[in-house]
Design a protein around this motif. Structure first.
Motif, short mmCIF file in Angstrom:
data_model
loop_
_atom_site.label_atom_id
_atom_site.label_comp_id
_atom_site.label_asym_id
_atom_site.label_seq_id
_atom_site.Cartn_x
_atom_site.Cartn_y
_atom_site.Cartn_z
N GLU A 280 0.84 -1.18 0.00
CA GLU A 280 0.00 0.00 0.00
C GLU A 280 0.89 1.25 0.00
OE1 GLU A 280 -3.38 0.22 -0.11
OE2 GLU A 280 -3.41 -1.95 -0.42
N ALA A 282 1.14 4.08 1.70
CA ALA A 282 1.69 4.52 2.99
C ALA A 282 2.70 3.52 3.53
CB ALA A 282 0.57 4.75 4.00
N ARG A 286 6.59 4.14 4.48
CA ARG A 286 7.15 3.84 5.81
C ARG A 286 8.42 3.03 5.70
NH1 ARG A 286 1.57 2.73 6.78
NH2 ARG A 286 0.57 4.51 7.82
N LYS A 313 -5.58 9.77 -3.50
CA LYS A 313 -5.47 9.55 -2.06
C LYS A 313 -4.18 8.80 -1.73
CE LYS A 313 -7.80 7.34 1.86
NZ LYS A 313 -8.94 6.47 2.29
N GLY A 314 -3.85 7.80 -2.54
CA GLY A 314 -2.64 7.02 -2.30
C GLY A 314 -1.38 7.87 -2.36
N GLU A 317 -1.20 10.10 0.74
CA GLU A 317 -0.80 9.34 1.93
C GLU A 317 0.69 9.08 1.93
OE1 GLU A 317 -3.22 5.86 1.66
OE2 GLU A 317 -4.97 6.80 2.62
N ALA A 318 1.24 8.70 0.79
CA ALA A 318 2.68 8.44 0.71
C ALA A 318 3.47 9.72 0.97
CB ALA A 318 3.03 7.86 -0.66
N GLU A 320 2.61 12.31 2.70
CA GLU A 320 2.49 12.70 4.11
C GLU A 320 3.49 11.93 4.97
OE1 GLU A 320 1.17 14.72 7.45
OE2 GLU A 320 0.75 15.12 5.33
N VAL A 321 3.65 10.65 4.70
CA VAL A 321 4.59 9.82 5.46
C VAL A 321 6.03 10.24 5.18
CG1 VAL A 321 5.46 7.47 5.81
CG2 VAL A 321 2.99 7.87 5.57
#
Length: 350
Positions: A280, A282, A286, A313-314, A317-318, A320-321
């Motif tokens: 995924e 995020a 990580r 969205k994907g 999210e990535a 943001e991390v």
């Protein structure tokens, strides 16, 4: 009104339209030639549209070319030789010694056959524009991935009804190549797996300078990316519980660790990390955050982010991390990507 031919992966069509609307909220989609090629119309001048396009740096538009002149499609090779060079002359300005390339794409059905092909068009126009010492210098790239933003591109897009002609700099087209089928599927370009071409294209697209050293390849099996790194002068630690192909694992520059990356630790070792794991968004991010200390100062990374459900969205999210640990230099849906994007990252010294 200006017209443009736009190409993209059909899966991302809705996002491509959003990207285009950010450049000109009033533009119109005139024709859908195929699921991955459309014709758009904008009231902006070519200069203004191009400036706004480059400033927006779209992720999912693969290639865009001006269609400044539209003519009925020529039916025979003889007609092409006789008429097309003079028609194109009205569009182009190629001085002595100027690099130029002719890029042709033909989209016709079985009911409409031509006695010429894309290569014929490129040869005819290429010879015309370098026929004497006052003309330009042809720049060829129909078998490998190359980038040269300053090359002048003569674009020819042919359908059963019309031929669309344009003239631009390669950088204004977002990608030097207009047809992934001719470049990305060329025979002999794959040594290990299809995936290796993703890394080769990222290196070219992002102008990534690979100067050798020590590399980490995460999710390495069967070894395509590892082989590319070795070919560019790296000693590679390839991490994957699965096996590498024999022609990769036998290389003296390769150390294969049959382990999960989460079970390993490295300190300030690597000049580059590449990651093509199927996780995924995020989760992939990580993994990179956890490897932040494993990179040397200012080192770069190439990361693919899978986008099977909600692409926008994907990506958010990535990002943001990653934001506290990496500078995101670029994000692109490359020709060799499918339902994913490739990110170029640079380590932040935090």
């Amino acid at each position: 009104m200006m017209h443009y031919i736009v190409t993209f992966m059909p899966y991302f069509k809705k996002i491509v339209i959003k990207e285009l609307k950010k450049i000109d909220e009033n533009l119109n989609i005139i024709t859908e030639f195929t699921p991955e090629i459309i014709l758009i119309e904008t009231s902006k001048t070519q200069k203004d549209f191009t400036n706004d396009l480059l400033e927006s740096n779209p992720i999912f538009i693969k290639h865009i070319a001006p269609a400044s002149k539209i003519i009925p499609s020529l039916k025979t090779k003889d007609e092409v030789k006789k008429l097309l060079p003079n028609i194109v002359e009205e569009l182009v300005s190629i001085d002595k010694g100027t690099l130029f390339s002719v890029q042709t794409r033909i989209v016709v059905g079985k009911s409409f056959e031509l006695d010429y092909n894309s290569k014929d068009i490129e040869v005819i126009l290429g010879e015309h524009f370098c026929e004497d010492e006052k003309r330009g210098e042809p720049f060829f790239s129909d078998k490998e991935l190359l980038n040269n933003d300053d090359v002048n591109i003569i674009s020819v897009f042919i359908t059963p009804q019309n031929t669309y002609l344009g003239f631009s700099k390669a950088k204004e087209n977002l990608n030097f190549h207009d047809n992934e089928a001719r470049i990305c599927s060329h025979k002999g370009k794959r040594e290990v797996s299809r995936a290796e071409n993703k890394l080769k294209e990222a290196i070219s697209k992002f102008s990534l300078k690979l100067e050798g050293g020590k590399a980490l390849d995460i999710g390495a099996a069967p070894g395509g990316w590892t082989k590319v790194l070795v070919d560019n002068g790296y000693f590679v630690i390839a991490v994957d519980p699965a096996e590498l192909f024999d022609n990769v694992k036998c290389l003296k520059e390769v150390t294969h660790l049959k382990s999960k990356i989460e079970d390993l630790k490295f300190e300030n070792e690597f000049d580059i990390i590449v990651n093509d794991m199927n996780l995924e968004p995020a989760d992939s991010a990580r993994v990179m955050v956890n490897l932040h200390k494993s990179l040397k100062k200012n080192a770069k990374c190439v990361l693919t982010v899978k986008l099977p459900f909600n692409p926008e969205k994907g990506i958010l999210e990535a990002k943001e991390v990653l934001k506290d640990y990496y500078e995101i230099l670029n994000i692109k849906n490359l020709f060799h990507n499918r339902q994913e994007v490739t990110m170029l990252l640079k380590k932040k010294n935090v």
